[in-house]
Design a protein around this motif. Structure first.
Motif, PDB file in Angstrom:
ATOM      1  N   SER A   1      -8.959   2.207  -8.208  1.00 40.73           N
ATOM      2  CA  SER A   1      -8.588   1.515  -6.977  1.00 40.73           C
ATOM      3  C   SER A   1      -8.147   2.501  -5.903  1.00 40.73           C
ATOM      4  N   LEU A   2      -8.429   3.779  -6.138  1.00 41.35           N
ATOM      5  CA  LEU A   2      -7.970   4.803  -5.197  1.00 41.35           C
ATOM      6  C   LEU A   2      -8.625   4.616  -3.825  1.00 41.35           C
ATOM      7  N   ILE A   3      -7.803   4.705  -2.803  1.00 37.32           N
ATOM      8  CA  ILE A   3      -8.289   4.597  -1.427  1.00 37.32           C
ATOM      9  C   ILE A   3      -8.090   5.960  -0.777  1.00 37.32           C
TER      10      ILE A   3
ATOM     11  N   GLN B   1     -15.891   4.895  -1.670  1.00 32.65           N
ATOM     12  CA  GLN B   1     -16.023   5.703  -2.889  1.00 32.65           C
ATOM     13  C   GLN B   1     -17.438   6.266  -3.054  1.00 32.65           C
TER      14      GLN B   1
ATOM     15  N   ALA C   1     -10.126  -1.407   2.746  1.00 31.73           N
ATOM     16  CA  ALA C   1     -10.174  -1.234   1.290  1.00 31.73           C
ATOM     17  C   ALA C   1     -10.577  -2.524   0.589  1.00 31.73           C
TER      18      ALA C   1
ATOM     19  N   ILE D   1      -0.492   7.569  -3.582  1.00 33.24           N
ATOM     20  CA  ILE D   1      -0.499   7.616  -5.039  1.00 33.24           C
ATOM     21  C   ILE D   1       0.559   8.598  -5.534  1.00 33.24           C
TER      22      ILE D   1
ATOM     23  N   ASN E   1      -3.047   3.735  -2.922  1.00 30.98           N
ATOM     24  CA  ASN E   1      -3.466   2.609  -3.753  1.00 30.98           C
ATOM     25  C   ASN E   1      -2.537   1.427  -3.541  1.00 30.98           C
TER      26      ASN E   1
ATOM     27  N   LEU F   1       0.858  -1.187   0.000  1.00 30.69           N
ATOM     28  CA  LEU F   1       0.000   0.000   0.000  1.00 30.69           C
ATOM     29  C   LEU F   1       0.895   1.239   0.000  1.00 30.69           C
TER      30      LEU F   1
ATOM     31  N   ASN G   1      -3.206   0.208 -10.598  1.00 31.28           N
ATOM     32  CA  ASN G   1      -4.080  -0.740  -9.907  1.00 31.28           C
ATOM     33  C   ASN G   1      -3.553  -2.150 -10.061  1.00 31.28           C
TER      34      ASN G   1
ATOM     35  N   PRO H   1      -3.508   6.457 -10.878  1.00 31.39           N
ATOM     36  CA  PRO H   1      -3.044   5.469  -9.918  1.00 31.39           C
ATOM     37  C   PRO H   1      -2.917   4.076 -10.551  1.00 31.39           C
TER      38      PRO H   1
END
Lengths: 255, 115
Positions: free
Chosen positions: B80-82, B92, A90, A48, B110, A45, A56, A54
């Motif tokens: 996939s942004l957190i 989201q 997440a 970004i 991410n 983790l 993935n 970002p």
């Protein structure tokens, strides 16, 4: 033969765990997973990169492969706990590889902080896999704290030097109730086989596969080595001796 | 002028207006864009208001906005942004509802390759 490895209630057929770091192209990852049959893979983790879209990494991992997010970047137990909680929130599942590192030269795990993080996260319904230096008293404390496995290093991360800590790992294998997964330092399939022959429950290999010229082929090579080493362990290795012991009869020679 | 209505924190049983007069900028309140006045004496928040926030460790001054607007404004795709807002992961689906306030701390993360 039914020889599943159970960790945290999950049954793994493959005893080769893999990682997603260092691949020259990320589309090697699904190819490597298919070729190796690996059923669990690590991810990390990070903040970004605000300049670009970002990345993935999860897109490259088939849904039936278990995610093992790591807490890399954590320098303290608190940071590791925070990363673990974010990964779970997440949607990364319950598995977590605790990795707490302050030493940036050798990337040695901080065993004391790792134990603290394990104590906290095991109470929070995580399946905790701590990455540690092979230290038997610590491994017993990790077990008592609720670790689902212990993951001792064979050699420094990415060093490809193999089982430099072999005698210490042997003590863990001999004395731990939880599975022992040799993580870090394994550079060749033969070294993975060696770990499995001595009774390790699984190995975790990233660099040696990801940085091979053909990561998919190397994944397959590691899978075969891990399976062979495991069978060798289950079959119980024959004893060694200093002098020769003839395998053909020493009587009835032709004159 | 783009006005905002201040919503009380979830579970407070006071929809639509604020009974006390907490500082509007504290994350205790969720702030929705609606075109209504705030039903209390704590004043009206203007969308053009400048706030200071910390994003991935960097201090920034910017106009007040929601997380969704911030993400879109940077040309980022949700993908996939957190997003962690003041220590809490925001789903989201909720990005449009969570307004950024003065002093907020945001982490945009991410998953990447790692061993």
């Amino acid at each position: 033969m039914d020889d599943k490895l159970i960790i945290g209630g999950h049954a793994f057929t493959s005893r080769l765990f893999t990682g997603t770091g260092k691949f020259a192209a990320r589309n090697w990852i699904p190819k490597m997973l298919a070729a190796s049959g690996s059923e669990m893979i690590t991810v990390a983790l990070r903040r970004i990169d605000q300049a670009g879209t970002p990345e993935n990494i999860l897109e490259f991992i088939p849904k039936d492969v278990v995610l093992l997010p790591n807490t890399s970047g954590a320098r303290t137990a608190e940071e590791a706990v925070r990363i673990a909680r974010i990964a779970k929130a997440a949607g990364c599942g319950r598995f977590i590889k605790i990795e707490v590192i302050t030493d940036m030269k050798y990337l040695m795990p901080d065993n004391a902080e790792t134990l603290k993080a394990t104590e906290i996260l095991a109470k929070e319904d995580f399946i905790v896999l701590p990455y540690v230096l092979p230290d038997l008293p610590l491994a017993k404390k990790l077990e008592d704290a609720g670790a689902a496995a212990v993951m001792p290093l064979g050699a420094p991360i990415g060093s490809n030097r193999g089982l430099e800590t072999k005698p210490l790992i042997a003590l863990l294998i001999e004395n731990c109730r939880v599975p022992v997964v040799v993580d870090a330092g394994i550079g060749r399939p033969s070294q993975a086989a060696e770990a499995m022959e001595m009774g390790a429950d699984a190995v975790l290999v990233n660099t040696a596969i990801a940085t091979a010229e053909d990561p998919a082929l190397m994944g397959r090579a590691f899978a075969l080595a891990v399976a062979a080493g495991r069978l060798g362990y289950l079959a119980k290795l024959a004893g060694q001796s200093v002098t020769a012991r003839a395998s053909s009869p020493l009587t009835g020679f032709l004159e | 002028m783009n006005l905002l209505r201040v919503m009380p924190a979830e579970g407070s049983g006071l929809p639509g207006f604020v009974s006390g007069c907490d500082e509007w900028s504290k994350p205790l309140f969720r702030i929705r864009e609606s075109g209504f006045f705030c039903g209390s004496s704590c004043g009206v928040m203007e969308k053009s208001m400048e706030i200071e926030i910390r994003i991935n460790g960097r201090e920034e001054r910017r106009k007040a906005c929601s997380i969704a607007e911030l993400v879109a404004g940077r040309g980022l795709t949700a993908g996939s942004l957190i997003v962690e807002h003041n220590g809490r992961i925001i789903k989201q689906d909720d990005w449009g509802e969570v307004m950024l306030g003065q002093g907020d701390v945001l982490e945009m993360l991410n998953f990447v390759g790692g061993g």
